[in-house]
Write a protein that holds these residues in place. Sequence first.
Motif, PDB file in Angstrom:
ATOM      1  N   THR A  26      -2.051 -11.904   3.283  1.00  0.00           N
ATOM      2  CA  THR A  26      -1.657 -10.522   3.028  1.00  0.00           C
ATOM      3  C   THR A  26      -0.321 -10.290   3.715  1.00  0.00           C
ATOM      4  O   THR A  26      -0.127 -10.679   4.868  1.00  0.00           O
ATOM      5  CB  THR A  26      -2.708  -9.544   3.570  1.00  0.00           C
ATOM      6  N   LEU A  27       0.599  -9.678   2.997  1.00  0.00           N
ATOM      7  CA  LEU A  27       1.931  -9.374   3.518  1.00  0.00           C
ATOM      8  C   LEU A  27       2.041  -7.865   3.703  1.00  0.00           C
ATOM      9  O   LEU A  27       1.890  -7.109   2.739  1.00  0.00           O
ATOM     10  CB  LEU A  27       2.991  -9.871   2.529  1.00  0.00           C
ATOM     11  N   ASP A  28       2.240  -7.425   4.933  1.00  0.00           N
ATOM     12  CA  ASP A  28       2.452  -6.012   5.245  1.00  0.00           C
ATOM     13  C   ASP A  28       3.934  -5.792   5.504  1.00  0.00           C
ATOM     14  O   ASP A  28       4.525  -6.461   6.352  1.00  0.00           O
ATOM     15  CB  ASP A  28       1.655  -5.586   6.484  1.00  0.00           C
ATOM     16  N   ILE A  29       4.523  -4.848   4.785  1.00  0.00           N
ATOM     17  CA  ILE A  29       5.938  -4.523   4.942  1.00  0.00           C
ATOM     18  C   ILE A  29       6.038  -3.093   5.453  1.00  0.00           C
ATOM     19  O   ILE A  29       5.676  -2.150   4.746  1.00  0.00           O
ATOM     20  CB  ILE A  29       6.697  -4.673   3.612  1.00  0.00           C
ATOM     21  N   GLY A  39      11.064  10.343  -5.011  1.00  0.00           N
ATOM     22  CA  GLY A  39      11.084   9.164  -5.860  1.00  0.00           C
ATOM     23  C   GLY A  39      10.095   8.096  -5.445  1.00  0.00           C
ATOM     24  O   GLY A  39       9.037   8.374  -4.885  1.00  0.00           O
ATOM     25  N   ASP A  40      10.485   6.850  -5.728  1.00  0.00           N
ATOM     26  CA  ASP A  40       9.615   5.700  -5.507  1.00  0.00           C
ATOM     27  C   ASP A  40      10.345   4.632  -4.705  1.00  0.00           C
ATOM     28  O   ASP A  40      11.570   4.628  -4.626  1.00  0.00           O
ATOM     29  CB  ASP A  40       9.219   5.079  -6.851  1.00  0.00           C
ATOM     30  N   VAL A  41       9.559   3.712  -4.167  1.00  0.00           N
ATOM     31  CA  VAL A  41      10.108   2.496  -3.584  1.00  0.00           C
ATOM     32  C   VAL A  41       9.642   1.354  -4.480  1.00  0.00           C
ATOM     33  O   VAL A  41       8.445   1.188  -4.719  1.00  0.00           O
ATOM     34  CB  VAL A  41       9.653   2.283  -2.129  1.00  0.00           C
ATOM     35  N   ASP A  72       5.323   4.129   3.921  1.00  0.00           N
ATOM     36  CA  ASP A  72       5.529   3.692   5.313  1.00  0.00           C
ATOM     37  C   ASP A  72       5.186   2.218   5.463  1.00  0.00           C
ATOM     38  O   ASP A  72       5.899   1.469   6.120  1.00  0.00           O
ATOM     39  CB  ASP A  72       4.682   4.528   6.265  1.00  0.00           C
ATOM     40  N   ILE A  73       4.070   1.814   4.865  1.00  0.00           N
ATOM     41  CA  ILE A  73       3.662   0.412   4.860  1.00  0.00           C
ATOM     42  C   ILE A  73       3.218   0.048   3.452  1.00  0.00           C
ATOM     43  O   ILE A  73       2.395   0.736   2.865  1.00  0.00           O
ATOM     44  CB  ILE A  73       2.517   0.135   5.854  1.00  0.00           C
ATOM     45  N   VAL A  74       3.789  -1.030   2.929  1.00  0.00           N
ATOM     46  CA  VAL A  74       3.398  -1.546   1.625  1.00  0.00           C
ATOM     47  C   VAL A  74       2.668  -2.860   1.874  1.00  0.00           C
ATOM     48  O   VAL A  74       3.149  -3.709   2.629  1.00  0.00           O
ATOM     49  CB  VAL A  74       4.621  -1.778   0.716  1.00  0.00           C
ATOM     50  N   GLN A  75       1.519  -3.006   1.255  1.00  0.00           N
ATOM     51  CA  GLN A  75       0.712  -4.203   1.442  1.00  0.00           C
ATOM     52  C   GLN A  75       0.653  -4.996   0.133  1.00  0.00           C
ATOM     53  O   GLN A  75       0.332  -4.446  -0.917  1.00  0.00           O
ATOM     54  CB  GLN A  75      -0.691  -3.812   1.897  1.00  0.00           C
ATOM     55  N   GLY A 133      -0.793 -19.190   4.551  1.00  0.00           N
ATOM     56  CA  GLY A 133      -2.184 -18.794   4.650  1.00  0.00           C
ATOM     57  C   GLY A 133      -2.467 -17.775   5.732  1.00  0.00           C
ATOM     58  O   GLY A 133      -3.539 -17.197   5.783  1.00  0.00           O
ATOM     59  N   LYS A 134      -1.509 -17.524   6.626  1.00  0.00           N
ATOM     60  CA  LYS A 134      -1.687 -16.507   7.665  1.00  0.00           C
ATOM     61  C   LYS A 134      -1.085 -15.195   7.183  1.00  0.00           C
ATOM     62  O   LYS A 134      -0.062 -15.188   6.503  1.00  0.00           O
ATOM     63  CB  LYS A 134      -0.974 -16.906   8.958  1.00  0.00           C
ATOM     64  N   ASP A 135      -1.699 -14.084   7.584  1.00  0.00           N
ATOM     65  CA  ASP A 135      -1.148 -12.779   7.234  1.00  0.00           C
ATOM     66  C   ASP A 135       0.185 -12.587   7.949  1.00  0.00           C
ATOM     67  O   ASP A 135       0.377 -13.050   9.075  1.00  0.00           O
ATOM     68  CB  ASP A 135      -2.120 -11.666   7.614  1.00  0.00           C
ATOM     69  N   LEU A 136       1.115 -11.900   7.286  1.00  0.00           N
ATOM     70  CA  LEU A 136       2.458 -11.699   7.826  1.00  0.00           C
ATOM     71  C   LEU A 136       2.812 -10.219   7.844  1.00  0.00           C
ATOM     72  O   LEU A 136       2.351  -9.452   7.000  1.00  0.00           O
ATOM     73  CB  LEU A 136       3.488 -12.436   6.960  1.00  0.00           C
ATOM     74  N   ASN A 137       3.657  -9.844   8.800  1.00  0.00           N
ATOM     75  CA  ASN A 137       4.171  -8.476   8.914  1.00  0.00           C
ATOM     76  C   ASN A 137       5.689  -8.539   9.005  1.00  0.00           C
ATOM     77  O   ASN A 137       6.222  -9.316   9.801  1.00  0.00           O
ATOM     78  CB  ASN A 137       3.635  -7.796  10.174  1.00  0.00           C
ATOM     79  N   TYR A 138       6.352  -7.716   8.204  1.00  0.00           N
ATOM     80  CA  TYR A 138       7.803  -7.603   8.271  1.00  0.00           C
ATOM     81  C   TYR A 138       8.181  -6.145   8.330  1.00  0.00           C
ATOM     82  O   TYR A 138       7.587  -5.309   7.643  1.00  0.00           O
ATOM     83  CB  TYR A 138       8.480  -8.263   7.054  1.00  0.00           C
ATOM     84  N   ALA A 139       9.185  -5.837   9.137  1.00  0.00           N
ATOM     85  CA  ALA A 139       9.746  -4.495   9.213  1.00  0.00           C
ATOM     86  C   ALA A 139      11.070  -4.517   8.462  1.00  0.00           C
ATOM     87  O   ALA A 139      11.940  -5.328   8.777  1.00  0.00           O
ATOM     88  CB  ALA A 139       9.957  -4.081  10.661  1.00  0.00           C
ATOM     89  N   VAL A 140      11.200  -3.648   7.465  1.00  0.00           N
ATOM     90  CA  VAL A 140      12.424  -3.582   6.666  1.00  0.00           C
ATOM     91  C   VAL A 140      13.074  -2.230   6.893  1.00  0.00           C
ATOM     92  O   VAL A 140      12.441  -1.190   6.725  1.00  0.00           O
ATOM     93  CB  VAL A 140      12.129  -3.797   5.162  1.00  0.00           C
TER      94      VAL A 140
END
Length: 146
Positions: A26-29, A39-41, A72-75, A133-140
Amino acid sequence: MAILAILPFSSAGANQAALAPVVTATLDISISNLRSKKGDVLVCLSSNPKYFPDCSKDKEARKIKVAASDADIVQIMNVRPGTYAVALVHDENSNGKMDLRLFLPREGFGFTRNPKIGMGPPKFKSAQFTVEGKDLNYAVKMKYIL
């Protein structure tokens, strides 16, 4: 004779490996610096450098549209192992694309790993990351030129 005894065993092991489920991640941004909640992202997860950052013609890319007020967070779930980059557009007028004025973006944009922006968009390599295979988190952090 010992070699013949090992061959069926090896073949069974290969079949079991082929049937083993692929471990996804799972990728959390986390998105910051949105100019407004209008609007939208638009989020694009691509593994193809040829189609980055505009992945509109990338049939394999994962494209997600999220209301800016909820961004705020997109998964992104079930991301298979590989090398990817994410491009984001703050589509403030909800027309489904990045609007330009004199070749400059009128709307916000961002990328994984927050690469420096020079003349033109960053290269895939500067925004890429690897999923294993590991979940990742990125701050954009979103950027705006106009």
